[in-house]
Scaffold this motif. Structure first.
Motif, PDB file in Angstrom:
ATOM      1  N   LEU A 141       0.846  -1.195   0.000  1.00 18.26           N
ATOM      2  CA  LEU A 141       0.000   0.000   0.000  1.00 18.26           C
ATOM      3  C   LEU A 141       0.879   1.242   0.000  1.00 18.26           C
ATOM      4  O   LEU A 141       1.829   1.331   0.785  1.00 18.26           O
ATOM      5  N   GLN A 142       0.555   2.180  -0.853  1.00 19.77           N
ATOM      6  CA  GLN A 142       1.313   3.419  -0.961  1.00 19.77           C
ATOM      7  C   GLN A 142       0.359   4.588  -0.770  1.00 19.77           C
ATOM      8  O   GLN A 142      -0.485   4.854  -1.626  1.00 19.77           O
ATOM      9  N   ALA A 143       0.508   5.263   0.350  1.00 17.92           N
ATOM     10  CA  ALA A 143      -0.348   6.409   0.658  1.00 17.92           C
ATOM     11  C   ALA A 143       0.318   7.704   0.230  1.00 17.92           C
ATOM     12  O   ALA A 143       1.540   7.828   0.265  1.00 17.92           O
ATOM     13  N   SER A 144      -0.505   8.662  -0.167  1.00 20.56           N
ATOM     14  CA  SER A 144       0.013   9.965  -0.564  1.00 20.56           C
ATOM     15  C   SER A 144      -1.067  11.019  -0.401  1.00 20.56           C
ATOM     16  O   SER A 144      -2.238  10.686  -0.170  1.00 20.56           O
ATOM     17  N   GLY A 145      -0.667  12.275  -0.537  1.00 26.09           N
ATOM     18  CA  GLY A 145      -1.640  13.356  -0.535  1.00 26.09           C
ATOM     19  C   GLY A 145      -1.641  14.234   0.691  1.00 26.09           C
ATOM     20  O   GLY A 145      -2.361  15.234   0.739  1.00 26.09           O
ATOM     21  N   GLY A 146      -0.857  13.871   1.689  1.00 28.82           N
ATOM     22  CA  GLY A 146      -0.820  14.701   2.882  1.00 28.82           C
ATOM     23  C   GLY A 146      -0.111  16.017   2.628  1.00 28.82           C
ATOM     24  O   GLY A 146       0.479  16.232   1.567  1.00 28.82           O
ATOM     25  N   GLY A 147      -0.193  16.900   3.606  1.00 31.50           N
ATOM     26  CA  GLY A 147       0.467  18.184   3.464  1.00 31.50           C
ATOM     27  C   GLY A 147       0.020  19.148   4.538  1.00 31.50           C
ATOM     28  O   GLY A 147      -0.662  18.769   5.486  1.00 31.50           O
ATOM     29  N   LEU A 148       0.406  20.392   4.365  1.00 32.65           N
ATOM     30  CA  LEU A 148       0.051  21.456   5.298  1.00 32.65           C
ATOM     31  C   LEU A 148      -1.105  22.262   4.722  1.00 32.65           C
ATOM     32  O   LEU A 148      -1.004  22.762   3.585  1.00 32.65           O
ATOM     33  N   VAL A 149      -2.190  22.357   5.489  1.00 35.68           N
ATOM     34  CA  VAL A 149      -3.338  23.149   5.063  1.00 35.68           C
ATOM     35  C   VAL A 149      -3.781  24.044   6.202  1.00 35.68           C
ATOM     36  O   VAL A 149      -3.433  23.807   7.359  1.00 35.68           O
TER      37      VAL A 149
END
Length: 118
Positions: A3-11
């Motif tokens: 599983l490869q998660a992505s999309g996080g960040g600072l908002v």
């Protein structure tokens, strides 16, 4: 299963973010996938789950009403659309997969950090 998660960040508070989790490998064994989150010093908690057929979405009270879980069957990818994010939503978000039996999530992605701050 990998599983490869992505999309996080600072908002900033009130903004939205969409997380992705791509599954590969023995995906035929997957029955259900879930999004979890773990904030510093807190217990990991389930946010939402969905059947591998893209049905039977389930939401816990942690973010209910502000998140939508979905699946792209062609891409073997699940998504978590998060709206109206608040500072208390700051956490590492992880995706996980499980078989039908036992009902234990035993395949985990590496997690993606979501930081909500002004």
């Amino acid at each position: 299963v990998q599983l490869q998660a992505s999309g996080g960040g600072l908002v900033q508070p009130g903004e939205s973010l969409r997380l992705s989790c791509a599954a590969s490998g023995s995906t035929l064994t997957i029955y259900n996938m879930g999004w979890f989150r773990q904030a510093p010093g807190k217990v990991r908690e389930l946010v939402a789950s969905i059947g591998w057929n893209g049905r039977d979405a389930y939401y816990t009270n942690s973010m209910k009403g502000r998140v939508t879980i979905s699946k792209d069957n062609a891409k073997n990818t699940i998504y978590l659309q998060m709206n109206n994010l608040q500072p208390e939503d700051t956490a590492v978000y992880l995706c996980a997969a499980r078989k039908n039996r036992p009902r234990v999530y035993d395949a985990w992605g590496q997690g993606t950090l979501v930081t909500v701050s002004s």
